[in-house]
Scaffold this motif. Structure first.
Motif, short mmCIF file in Angstrom:
data_model
loop_
_atom_site.label_atom_id
_atom_site.label_comp_id
_atom_site.label_asym_id
_atom_site.label_seq_id
_atom_site.Cartn_x
_atom_site.Cartn_y
_atom_site.Cartn_z
N SER A 99 18.54 65.49 -39.85
CA SER A 99 17.24 64.67 -40.06
C SER A 99 16.85 65.38 -41.50
O SER A 99 15.95 64.62 -42.43
CB SER A 99 16.26 64.41 -39.03
OG SER A 99 16.13 65.68 -39.06
N LYS A 100 17.74 66.74 -41.48
CA LYS A 100 16.15 67.70 -42.44
C LYS A 100 14.44 67.35 -42.72
O LYS A 100 14.29 67.55 -43.97
CB LYS A 100 17.05 67.05 -43.58
CG LYS A 100 18.70 67.45 -43.94
CD LYS A 100 19.36 67.65 -44.96
CE LYS A 100 20.85 68.17 -45.40
NZ LYS A 100 21.56 68.18 -44.47
N SER A 101 14.57 67.04 -41.23
CA SER A 101 12.86 66.79 -41.90
C SER A 101 12.77 67.31 -40.37
O SER A 101 13.55 68.12 -39.13
CB SER A 101 12.64 65.52 -40.71
OG SER A 101 11.36 65.35 -41.01
N PHE A 102 10.92 68.50 -39.77
CA PHE A 102 10.80 68.90 -39.21
C PHE A 102 10.30 67.67 -37.96
O PHE A 102 10.02 67.79 -36.16
CB PHE A 102 9.17 69.67 -39.76
CG PHE A 102 10.36 71.11 -40.02
CD1 PHE A 102 10.30 72.11 -39.23
CD2 PHE A 102 9.90 71.13 -41.34
CE1 PHE A 102 10.88 72.75 -39.13
CE2 PHE A 102 10.30 72.67 -41.28
CZ PHE A 102 10.80 73.87 -40.63
N LEU A 103 9.69 66.51 -38.40
CA LEU A 103 8.84 65.25 -37.93
C LEU A 103 10.41 65.23 -36.53
O LEU A 103 9.22 65.07 -35.00
CB LEU A 103 8.48 64.56 -38.93
CG LEU A 103 7.68 63.12 -37.83
CD1 LEU A 103 6.23 63.70 -37.32
CD2 LEU A 103 7.42 62.31 -38.52
N LEU A 104 11.01 65.01 -36.71
CA LEU A 104 11.82 64.21 -35.23
C LEU A 104 12.73 65.11 -35.15
O LEU A 104 12.07 65.01 -33.12
CB LEU A 104 13.39 63.60 -36.21
CG LEU A 104 14.17 63.19 -35.43
CD1 LEU A 104 13.40 61.97 -34.48
CD2 LEU A 104 15.63 62.28 -36.03
N PRO A 105 12.55 66.33 -35.06
CA PRO A 105 12.56 67.50 -34.08
C PRO A 105 11.56 67.68 -33.13
O PRO A 105 11.74 68.02 -32.27
CB PRO A 105 12.72 68.72 -34.40
CG PRO A 105 13.99 68.60 -36.29
CD PRO A 105 13.53 66.88 -36.86
N ILE A 106 10.33 68.12 -33.76
CA ILE A 106 9.30 67.87 -33.30
C ILE A 106 8.66 67.16 -32.13
O ILE A 106 8.29 67.50 -30.81
CB ILE A 106 8.09 68.54 -34.60
CG1 ILE A 106 7.78 70.11 -34.77
CG2 ILE A 106 6.31 69.00 -33.22
CD1 ILE A 106 6.96 70.18 -35.77
#
Length: 224
Positions: free
Chosen positions: A57-64
């Motif tokens: 996803s290259k985003s912190f939001l989804l993993p968090i």
């Protein structure tokens, strides 16, 4: 000093006994969840999930968000495991204490009472795997009454009962997360003789270890 009365269980103690047991077991949910998080498979799962989602996803939001939901799910697994154990124990003996303990040979169930209120419990019964011993079970003390020596008196009650009936020792089982109980039993002279993981899938995943303790009454008697 607080006047602690130890007496045999009566049928009108039923609700208090079940409440003490249920609240006492539920207290171990947070420490069991923490224990689960310390296990390498759990840490590997969390790390792999985070890294995989971060890379895709290259985003912190989804993993968090995913890790938060995963942690919440894991905690519910721990809650489920303890609720299942509580329900099983209630059905097995705490819903019928007189039949399970007071009407059985070499078995008994006691309550600790202060000012007319039941504040602690313990039982003793035969152990099929150790026929020369009796087993201490259902030890619990209300949280607000701990540190008053109630558990020690209950432990001595079981030891005296076991000795009076000619058994060689008392055995008991406690879990890896019950650290206060372990300290109490070791202070009372119990020796850890075995440890093993509960043979259920959830327990294996959590590496939920049980410890078997033994109090040799001959050694105890010499020490006194």
């Amino acid at each position: 000093m607080t006047n602690i009365q130890i007496r045999k269980y009566r049928d009108d103690d039923a609700e208090a006994v079940k409440e003490i047991f249920t609240l006492g077991m539920s207290e171990h949910v947070p420490s069991s969840f923490t224990h689960m998080l310390k296990q390498p498979p759990t840490q590997m799962l969390l790390m792999c999930t985070f890294c995989a989602l971060m890379a895709s996803s290259k985003s912190f939001l989804l993993p968090i968000l995913a890790i938060t939901l995963l942690l919440a799910g894991m905690r519910q697994v721990v809650v489920y495991m303890f609720n299942k154990y509580i329900d099983t124990t209630l059905r097995k003996d705490l819903d019928r204490i007189s039949e399970a303990y007071l009407q059985q040979k070499d078995s008994c169930f006691w309550v600790a009472e202060i000012d007319g209120r039941v504040v602690g419990t313990v039982s003793c019964t035969t152990n099929e795997k150790a026929p020369a011993c009796l087993e201490l079970k259902r030890m619990a003390v209300r949280r607000s009454y701990r540190g008053m020596g109630i558990a020690k008196v209950l432990c001595r009650t079981v030891a005296d009962f076991t000795r009076d009936r000619g058994y060689a020792a008392v055995v008991l089982y406690t879990s890896v997360v019950q650290t206060d109980a372990q300290k109490l039993y070791e202070h009372m002279g119990y020796q850890k003789i075995r440890e093993f993981v509960v043979p259920e899938l959830l327990a294996k995943v959590m590496n939920f270890t049980l410890f078997e303790y033994r109090l040799d009454l001959q050694r105890d008697g010499k020490r006194d």
